[in-house]
Every structure is written in structure tokens, then in C-alpha cells.
Design a protein around this motif. Sequence first.
Motif, PDB file in Angstrom:
ATOM      1  N   TYR A  17       0.876  -1.371   0.120  1.00  0.00           N
ATOM      2  CA  TYR A  17      -0.066   0.051   0.082  1.00  0.00           C
ATOM      3  C   TYR A  17       0.908   0.982  -0.114  1.00  0.00           C
ATOM      4  O   TYR A  17       2.070   1.101   0.383  1.00  0.00           O
ATOM      5  N   PRO A  18       0.262   2.553  -0.544  1.00  0.00           N
ATOM      6  CA  PRO A  18       1.239   3.463  -0.565  1.00  0.00           C
ATOM      7  C   PRO A  18       1.889   3.815   0.913  1.00  0.00           C
ATOM      8  O   PRO A  18       2.966   4.157   0.965  1.00  0.00           O
ATOM      9  N   SER A  19       1.082   3.466   2.080  1.00  0.00           N
ATOM     10  CA  SER A  19       1.713   3.885   3.237  1.00  0.00           C
ATOM     11  C   SER A  19       2.461   2.720   4.057  1.00  0.00           C
ATOM     12  O   SER A  19       2.761   2.849   5.133  1.00  0.00           O
ATOM     13  N   GLY A  20       2.270   1.481   3.526  1.00  0.00           N
ATOM     14  CA  GLY A  20       2.788   0.316   4.158  1.00  0.00           C
ATOM     15  C   GLY A  20       2.629  -1.070   3.524  1.00  0.00           C
ATOM     16  O   GLY A  20       2.434  -0.905   2.415  1.00  0.00           O
ATOM     17  N   LYS A  21       2.651  -2.178   4.418  1.00  0.00           N
ATOM     18  CA  LYS A  21       2.382  -3.358   3.599  1.00  0.00           C
ATOM     19  C   LYS A  21       1.841  -4.437   4.819  1.00  0.00           C
ATOM     20  O   LYS A  21       1.858  -4.264   5.817  1.00  0.00           O
ATOM     21  N   GLU A  40      -5.727   8.082  14.005  1.00  0.00           N
ATOM     22  CA  GLU A  40      -6.979   7.301  13.621  1.00  0.00           C
ATOM     23  C   GLU A  40      -6.766   6.038  13.178  1.00  0.00           C
ATOM     24  O   GLU A  40      -7.624   5.120  13.372  1.00  0.00           O
ATOM     25  N   VAL A  41      -5.727   5.798  12.241  1.00  0.00           N
ATOM     26  CA  VAL A  41      -5.296   4.528  11.757  1.00  0.00           C
ATOM     27  C   VAL A  41      -4.825   3.725  12.864  1.00  0.00           C
ATOM     28  O   VAL A  41      -5.282   2.419  13.052  1.00  0.00           O
ATOM     29  N   ILE A  42      -4.118   3.967  13.898  1.00  0.00           N
ATOM     30  CA  ILE A  42      -3.771   3.381  15.041  1.00  0.00           C
ATOM     31  C   ILE A  42      -4.894   2.806  15.578  1.00  0.00           C
ATOM     32  O   ILE A  42      -5.056   1.669  16.037  1.00  0.00           O
ATOM     33  N   GLU A  43      -5.886   3.617  16.079  1.00  0.00           N
ATOM     34  CA  GLU A  43      -7.026   3.289  16.743  1.00  0.00           C
ATOM     35  C   GLU A  43      -7.797   2.084  15.922  1.00  0.00           C
ATOM     36  O   GLU A  43      -8.450   1.213  16.493  1.00  0.00           O
ATOM     37  N   LYS A  44      -7.906   2.310  14.600  1.00  0.00           N
ATOM     38  CA  LYS A  44      -8.504   1.422  13.802  1.00  0.00           C
ATOM     39  C   LYS A  44      -7.846  -0.172  13.951  1.00  0.00           C
ATOM     40  O   LYS A  44      -8.283  -1.237  13.974  1.00  0.00           O
ATOM     41  N   MET A  75      -6.163  -1.438   5.885  1.00  0.00           N
ATOM     42  CA  MET A  75      -5.238  -0.815   4.727  1.00  0.00           C
ATOM     43  C   MET A  75      -6.063  -0.303   3.537  1.00  0.00           C
ATOM     44  O   MET A  75      -5.326   0.388   2.733  1.00  0.00           O
ATOM     45  N   LYS A  76      -7.133  -0.693   3.340  1.00  0.00           N
ATOM     46  CA  LYS A  76      -7.854  -0.345   2.294  1.00  0.00           C
ATOM     47  C   LYS A  76      -7.961   1.185   1.908  1.00  0.00           C
ATOM     48  O   LYS A  76      -7.748   1.743   0.742  1.00  0.00           O
ATOM     49  N   GLY A  77      -7.930   2.162   3.013  1.00  0.00           N
ATOM     50  CA  GLY A  77      -8.101   3.457   2.722  1.00  0.00           C
ATOM     51  C   GLY A  77      -6.735   3.998   2.875  1.00  0.00           C
ATOM     52  O   GLY A  77      -6.634   5.183   2.657  1.00  0.00           O
ATOM     53  N   GLU A  78      -5.906   3.309   3.002  1.00  0.00           N
ATOM     54  CA  GLU A  78      -4.385   3.893   3.193  1.00  0.00           C
ATOM     55  C   GLU A  78      -3.641   4.023   1.785  1.00  0.00           C
ATOM     56  O   GLU A  78      -3.617   3.232   0.996  1.00  0.00           O
TER      57      GLU A  78
END
Length: 78
Positions: A17-21, A40-44, A75-78
Amino acid sequence: INKNRIEVKENFETLQYPSGKILIENDRVIISHDVIPSREVIEKIKARGFRWSPSFKSWSRKHTANALYDAKEIMKGE
């Protein structure tokens, strides 16, 4: 069940993903980020049962079909 996990792991290719894998290693589903994700991502990630692993320096959870699905959803939105 264990046989299915082994089969999935052997055929699994790292998802970029653009921000990770997402990868599977040591019977764990691992979410790795290139930079620290937003609060927000960490909470998800935490809400889906992933925990910070100092040894992997990433978020991980026991490898199950649900864990893999949850990682992809996060990760879909990342």
C-alpha cells in the motif's frame, strides 16, 4: 485449520500500500508502515485486535482468515 493457514501463507504475496504493507510471518499477520500512521489509523488497527510488536516493529495478530481480512480492511483506505 492449521493446514489451511500453512497453505495460505505459502501462497501469500506481500500486499503493498502507499503507506505500508501486509505480510504473513511466524504465523502472524503483520501490518507494517513506512512512517508512523495517524492516531485514527492506529485506533482502527487496535480496534481490530492488532497489537504493537516491538520484535517485528509493526502491528501483528495471530494468523487467521479474519486477521487477514481485517488487515486488508484497515489498509484499504491507506
